[in-house]
Design an enzyme around this catalytic site. Structure first.
Site, PDB file in Angstrom:
ATOM      1  N   GLY A 241       0.825  -1.211   0.000  1.00 15.29           N
ATOM      2  CA  GLY A 241       0.000   0.000   0.000  1.00 15.29           C
ATOM      3  C   GLY A 241       0.850   1.247   0.000  1.00 15.29           C
ATOM      4  O   GLY A 241       0.337   2.357   0.068  1.00 15.29           O
TER       5      GLY A 241
ATOM      6  N   ARG B  32      16.437  11.436  -0.984  1.00 10.36           N
ATOM      7  CA  ARG B  32      15.599  11.974  -2.050  1.00 10.36           C
ATOM      8  C   ARG B  32      14.278  11.221  -2.066  1.00 10.36           C
ATOM      9  O   ARG B  32      14.238   9.999  -1.938  1.00 10.36           O
ATOM     10  CB  ARG B  32      16.311  11.788  -3.391  1.00 10.36           C
ATOM     11  N   ILE B  33      13.189  11.946  -2.212  1.00 14.91           N
ATOM     12  CA  ILE B  33      11.869  11.325  -2.254  1.00 14.91           C
ATOM     13  C   ILE B  33      11.574  10.965  -3.710  1.00 14.91           C
ATOM     14  O   ILE B  33      11.663  11.803  -4.603  1.00 14.91           O
ATOM     15  CB  ILE B  33      10.818  12.299  -1.694  1.00 14.91           C
TER      16      ILE B  33
ATOM     17  N   ASN C  99       8.692   9.389  -4.960  1.00 15.35           N
ATOM     18  CA  ASN C  99       7.320   9.755  -5.330  1.00 15.35           C
ATOM     19  C   ASN C  99       6.782  10.631  -4.207  1.00 15.35           C
ATOM     20  O   ASN C  99       6.475  10.157  -3.114  1.00 15.35           O
ATOM     21  CB  ASN C  99       6.470   8.501  -5.505  1.00 15.35           C
TER      22      ASN C  99
ATOM     23  N   LYS D  81       4.053  12.057  -3.683  1.00 14.09           N
ATOM     24  CA  LYS D  81       2.703  11.759  -3.218  1.00 14.09           C
ATOM     25  C   LYS D  81       2.735  10.569  -2.242  1.00 14.09           C
ATOM     26  O   LYS D  81       2.193  10.628  -1.144  1.00 14.09           O
ATOM     27  CB  LYS D  81       1.836  11.426  -4.424  1.00 14.09           C
TER      28      LYS D  81
ATOM     29  N   GLN E 174       2.994   8.496   3.360  1.00 15.16           N
ATOM     30  CA  GLN E 174       3.550   7.693   4.449  1.00 15.16           C
ATOM     31  C   GLN E 174       3.710   8.514   5.721  1.00 15.16           C
ATOM     32  O   GLN E 174       3.402   8.069   6.820  1.00 15.16           O
ATOM     33  CB  GLN E 174       4.909   7.112   4.044  1.00 15.16           C
TER      34      GLN E 174
ATOM     35  N   GLY F 141      14.249   5.847   2.853  1.00 13.08           N
ATOM     36  CA  GLY F 141      12.943   5.211   3.015  1.00 13.08           C
ATOM     37  C   GLY F 141      12.109   6.063   3.936  1.00 13.08           C
ATOM     38  O   GLY F 141      12.640   6.860   4.707  1.00 13.08           O
TER      39      GLY F 141
ATOM     40  N   GLU G  17       8.540   4.082   8.162  1.00  6.26           N
ATOM     41  CA  GLU G  17       8.424   3.975   9.619  1.00  6.26           C
ATOM     42  C   GLU G  17       8.728   5.285  10.342  1.00  6.26           C
ATOM     43  O   GLU G  17       8.130   5.586  11.359  1.00  6.26           O
ATOM     44  CB  GLU G  17       9.402   2.931  10.186  1.00  6.26           C
TER      45      GLU G  17
END
Ligand SMILES: Cc1cc2nc3c(=O)[nH]c(=O)nc-3n(C[C@H](O)[C@H](O)[C@H](O)COP(=O)(O)OP(=O)(O)OC[C@H]3O[C@@H](n4cnc5c(N)ncnc54)[C@H](O)[C@@H]3O)c2cc1C
Ligand code: SF4
Lengths: 329, 768
Positions: free
Chosen positions: B467, B651-652, B654, B656, B661, B725, B728
């Site tokens: 998800g 670096r992100i 995506n 969105k 998250q 990431g 979490e």
């Protein structure tokens, strides 16, 4: 869940005739839930969704007649209810979720059962299960020494401390509604205050209905001219939770003095809790914070907390005070 | 599906890309584990123990066996043989090590004692209720007090300097104990298994965060070769860590299906989610901080216990961030396990960090109060320049900037420190902040990319999308490298028969799949270009592969003058008389010219723990939350009104999915702080609030305004994209930020979560 018969009669007479030993099912949001948990084990279900009890009508006396099958959502959003019985609309909208309110009915809400976790355990009241005098008289009450944060502080007995969970009923208690019932012995009316029963030695008897008796209507008296009403519900999260404490208040203030007042509380009593003590402390007095606090103290004077729910006493007081402020400001 | 506004080609990396699996999910056509149905499928329902400790004296299934439709009842008296996994001595990880129905012992309330399989779900449910169990019950130990009577071992770690001496000498000391309760993962989709045997091969439809791990575990449990087991989890209604490792229902379904030689479906119900499939364990953490009068940390001790089940040793690593989040010369962390009659704990979003930072960051806030120092200033003052735990430089750390950015956003300068001193619209408001951190790594991954003759790209990997947007990350990489539109990219995940991919856990899936996917697509493109120049009837025949490029899925010559090369090739006898068209040719045209079924290449991710360069750095993400609460003292009503979340997660990829998250984690953090707690009944050990009416999670009405900022500094040590990431870390730091705000508004310091009305009623702050 046990196997059961199912009928869906189209008239009140036929429903009463079919009731024999079975249960009426309206929205099913309490009943089906409890059947799945084996708490309710009816041998037959009489579906009352076809009965002509789904209307809200103005009475010649100026009051309102609410059919037992009127859905909680429809009742809450009815223009006359919103205008003249705001406390009822607010109480309904503070309860459950939109989906549940769309199914739940006026009659079913009156008869919803406690959320006591022990009571809801499938094997409660059976050997090896939690003691529960409400499920099986004589088996004791697991909540007394158990986790009882949500349990009642008013109207309890050594046999049961379960809270009556309804919001709607608290508003109706303050409004002094009248319940119409029809059964094998004919029609009768029951004053709201007499409808729900204290647990005492018989916590399994929760209301005044006789076996096979059907709730047909709930009447609300004519609105009190010049009064205002309010429902305030306090809980951990902002929605979709039963009350930890709630208050329904109707009040009329003239010249700074309280001329009419009704106070009822939810989340703290074993039945929807009308507080005559609070009302007595307020009638004719000035509408100010000090009086409100006195009234709240009076309302909770008889409170008997258990291990985890002592906070409810103070919370309920604050709830009553704030509701009185809101209704008189 | 990419919308018109989504940047194209390489620009898609880092853009806000809608999830490619969104439409099938929102239209209800995505098949989740127990949505799968097969001819002859039988339904199973588990029977649970109603005592929390003891043994089964008698189990009577005779009445249930006679009921309509009943096919099979398993219990400890007749269970087929299954095998164990030896903890930590295997390629894979399981959760509850004890096989179901192994013996007559009961270790926790709700433990499975029987399994009923019948023709229909209703028949199985009815028969399950008719199974009669009698127990020799003992009083279970579910005490929430872990320290009293603790006799287990304490393990010291990360010790540096002499913390005890430094504490004794410190001018200012904080010594407090913080408690986080048991929390239950409550994904919408409950755990469930559909097991289908075909001879000696079994396919398991699961809701799993790790299909490869699940396959290995189940092969060993069932005693069959690994290649005989296939695990499929195409869509997952989230997991939050609870679905990282297999739970006993998988074994039960597989064994029943083998015995009956029919497909068997077994789903948990919501009640079982509270007892049988893990939880975040209870933690009790003593924090001691020593500081100089001007707020420099001189000593940190973080001594914690967590509860675990009777048979499994699950450590909640509360001290993981402690050694490096702040600078301090003297430090020690210790841990211990207290056994309780509860189901086996398991990681839950931000395991260790979330409870651990609640304790550490709360203590930091208390230290700031004691020092009469701004809590923001205290953080800045003690910022660490290198990881003092491992003594390595950080690959990329911007915690200070997270704090200052957040402070800027909320207008922290206006904050008055006195509790109850800030008001807005008749309500008291409180502001609090806390930091967060979470480890990063590049774990192994294999992916294949196939350039298909129909003009589509198919990428395959046995990881899964829980998800979080993993499907979309793959598609983004494919699109970025080939220019093939997103709606012509097929991503196949969630099937253990695909090339081995990572478990979706530890926030490491994205950083693991990026290199594999990139390497695979790059190799596929290289092969495509080679074939383009080696295929005789190709317009690029004879050209140098390096002179070709792929734009929008079409093969082009890179530069016009390269056409000369092309003409030379045309002079050879066997060359076809075609010229490269001006707009290039679609890659699929070349595939058909070469008469290939497709062009496939494999890519791998080289793990960071084998990479000398990565091993020379401390790899971590950082972040800060600033929370605002609104407090109405007269009615003891507290609501979280705003949370600013500023994160440094590399670096992100995506925007969105990444922001999603952090938002979701902040919401979960609100639930953790104010609402969530699994309560065990002290006489039976039952999770007594095991339903969605009684176990409160945050509802939409509880949501504050949420504001997420990514600093977006690429961390090129982790991978070529610089992505770490985000799954979490967003939950870490929420609770201490809110409880600091609660203190600021009410003057009440809550050290035991959740914050309850009971606590707040003690506040002396009054309404104006
Ligand atoms: C998750 C959840 C949350 C909830 N939260 C709240 C809340 O916050 N506040 C609140 O007030 N309520 C709450 N409710 C309860 C809800 O209001 C009741 O379930 C509902 O009002 C019951 O109405 P129903 O028509 O569905 O009753 P049913 O389930 O159909 O019937 C309930 C009982 O009433 C009897 N009955 C029904 N109609 C008649 C009749 N005309 N004559 C005689 N007997 C009759 C039935 O035999 C049965 O015993 C919640 C319920 C759920 C499941
Ligand atoms: S409080 Fe009432 S309903 Fe609950 S266990 Fe006791 S007797 Fe049963």
């Amino acid at each position: 869940m046990q196997t059961f018969n199912y009928v869906k009669p189209a008239s009140i007479d036929k429903a009463l005739a079919a009731a024999n030993g079975g249960k009426f099912i309206a929205g099913g949001t309490t009943l089906v839930d409890l059947m799945k948990l084996s708490v309710e084990q009816p041998t037959g279900l009489v579906d009352i969704n076809l009965l002509p009890l789904d209307k809200i009508e103005t009475l010649p006396t100026g009051g309102l007649r609410i059919g037992a099958m009127v859905r909680n959502s429809d009742l809450a959003w009815h223009p006359e209810v919103q205008k003249s019985y705001a406390v009822l609309s607010q109480a309904l909208l503070s309860g459950a979720s939109p989906q549940l309110r769309n199914m739940a009915t006026t009659g079913g809400n009156l008869l919803q059962r406690t959320r006591c976790a022990y009571f809801r355990e499938p094997n409660a009241g059976t050997p090896g299960g939690y003691g529960c005098d409400k499920r099986t008289p004589g088996t004791g009450c697991a909540a007394l020494e158990g986790y009882n944060r949500t349990h009642a502080v008013l109207g309890t007995s050594e046999h049961c401390i379960a809270t009556h969970p309804s919001d709607m009923c608290v508003a109706m208690a303050a409004l002094e509604a009248v319940i119409h019932a029809e059964g094998p012995k004919g029609k009768r009316t029951i004053a709201f205050a007499d409808f729900h029963k204290l647990p005492g030695n018989t916590p399994h008897i929760e209301n005044a209905l006789e076996p096979g008796e059907l709730v047909t209507y709930v009447d609300l008296p004519k609105p009190i001219e010049g009064s205002r009403s309010v429902y305030l519900k306090l809980r951990d999260r902002a929605s979709y939770e039963f009350a930890l404490a709630s208050a329904a208040v109707l009040a009329k203030v003239e010249g700074g003095h309280i001329r009419y007042v009704r106070v009822a509380m939810g989340g703290v009593g074993t039945k929807p809790w009308r507080s005559h003590e609070a009302e007595a402390a307020l009638m004719g007095k000035t509408a100010d914070a000090a009086q409100f606090r006195k009234a709240a103290e009076a309302a909770l004077a008889g409170a008997k907390p258990h291990n985890d729910n002592a906070f409810k006493v103070e919370l309920a007081k604050r709830c009553v005070v704030r509701a009185l402020k809101m209704a008189t400001s | 599906m990419a919308t018109a506004t989504t940047p194209q080609a390489a620009g898609i990396i880092g853009a806000a890309v809608p999830r490619i699996d969104g439409p099938v999910k929102t239209t209800g056509t995505a098949l989740y584990a127990v949505d799968h149905d097969f001819p002859g499928l039988a339904h199973a329902v588990a029977v649970q123990s109603t005592v929390g400790s003891g043994r089964i004296r008698k189990l009577d299934a005779s009445a249930a066996e006679q009921m309509p439709g009943v096919l099979l009842i398993f219990h400890h008296g007749n269970m087929e043989k299954v095998y164990r996994l030896f903890p930590h001595q295997d390629d894979a990880t399981t959760s509850e090590a004890r096989p179901p129905f192994e013996d007559d012992k009961i270790y926790y309330w709700g433990q499975y004692v029987a399994l009923v399989v019948a023709e229909t779900l209703e028949q199985a449910t009815a028969a399950a209720e008719a199974v009669r169990a009698e127990y020799d019950a003992e009083t279970p130990n579910v005490s929430a007090d872990l320290e009293t009577g603790f006799t287990g071992q304490r393990h010291s770690s990360w010790k540096r300097g002499d913390p005890d001496k430094a504490l004794a000498e410190a001018p200012v000391v904080i010594d407090e104990t913080y408690i986080t309760p048991v929390e239950t993962h409550n994904p919408m989709e409950m755990h469930g298994t559909v097991a289908v045997w075909d001879g000696d091969n079994v396919t398991l439809y699961e809701s799993s965060q790790g299909v490869v791990n699940h396959r290995i575990v189940m092969a060993e449990v069932l005693g069959v070769p690994r290649e005989n087991v296939r695990v499929i989890s195409r869509f997952i209604g989230s997991g939050f860590g609870g679905k990282l490792f297999p739970w006993p229902q998988s074994t039960m379904a597989a064994v029943a299906a083998r015995k009956l030689n029919r497909p068997v479906k077994l789903s948990l119900d919501r009640r079982m989610m509270f007892s049988n499939v893990g939880h975040r364990p209870l933690t009790e953490q003593r924090i001691r901080l020593g500081a100089t009068a001007d707020g420099r940390l001189t000593a940190v001790r973080h001594d914690f216990l967590n509860h675990t089940s009777m048979l499994d040793d699950i450590v909640e690593r509360c001290g993981e961030q402690t050694p490096f989040i702040y600078s301090c010369p003297n430090l020690e962390v210790s841990s211990g396990l207290a056994r309780r009659n509860v189901g086996t704990p398991t990681p839950m979003r931000g395991p260790g960090a979330v409870p651990g930072l609640f304790a550490l960051e709360s203590a930091m806030d208390e230290l700031a109060v004691k020092l009469k120092m701004d809590p923001l200033e205290l953080r800045i003052k003690n910022d660490a320049e290198r990881d003092e735990g491992t003594n390595l430089p950080f690959s990329s750390r911007h915690l200070k900037e997270c704090f200052t950015t957040g402070a800027e956003k909320i207008g922290w300068k206006q904050r008055t420190p006195e509790p109850g001193s800030m008001r807005r619209n008749g309500k008291v408001i409180g502001w609090g902040l806390a930091g967060a951190s979470w480890g990063a790594a590049r774990i192994p991954c294999t992916a294949t990319v196939e350039l298909c003759p129909n003009g589509r790209i198919c990428v395959r990997c046995a990881t899964q999308d829980i998800g979080t947007g993993t499907y979309t990350v793959f598609a983004q990489v494919m699109h970025a490298k080939t220019g093939v539109p997103m709606d012509r990219i097929d991503v196949l995940l969630g099937d253990s028969s695909l090339p081995d991919g990572p478990t979706s856990g530890g926030s490491m899936a994205t950083s693991a799949v990026l290199p594999a996917a990139t390497n695979a697509v790059n190799s596929a493109i290289t092969r495509l270009m080679n074939i383009a120049t080696l295929t005789q009837n190709s317009p690029f025949y004879g050209a140098k592969p390096e002179t070709l490029t792929l734009i929008d899925g079409r093969i082009h010559m890179k530069e016009p003058e390269q056409a000369g090369v092309r003409r030379m090739a045309l002079t050879s006898d066997d060359a076809p008389a075609v010229r490269p068209p001006a707009g290039g040719i679609p890659f699929e045209e070349l595939i058909s010219l070469a008469r290939l079924s497709g062009i496939t290449a494999t890519g791998r991710t080289f793990p960071s723990f084998e990479d000398p360069k990565a091993k020379a750095y401390s790899l971590h993400s950082f972040g800060a939350h600033i929370a605002e609460v609104e407090w109405e003292p007269d009615i003891a009503r507290l609501r979280v009104s705003r949370i600013f979340s500023i994160f440094d997660c590399g670096r992100i990829i995506n925007l969105k999915a990444g922001a999603n998250q952090i938002l979701g984690a902040a919401v979960m953090g609100v639930g953790m702080t104010l609402l969530e707690e699994t309560r065990y009944e002290k006489r039976t050990g039952q999770p007594i609030n095991g339903s969605f009416a009684d176990y409160l999670v945050a509802t939409c009405a509880d949501l504050p305004e949420l504001d997420v900022t990514f600093l977006d500094y690429p961390d090129l040590i982790v991978n070529e994209y610089g992505a770490r990431g985000v799954g979490e870390i967003g939950m870490a730091g929420v609770a201490p930020a809110i409880t600091a705000a609660v203190y600021h508004a009410t003057g009440i310091r809550v050290r035991e979560l959740p914050v309850r009305i009971e606590d707040l009623l003690q506040s002396k702050i009054v309404e104006v």
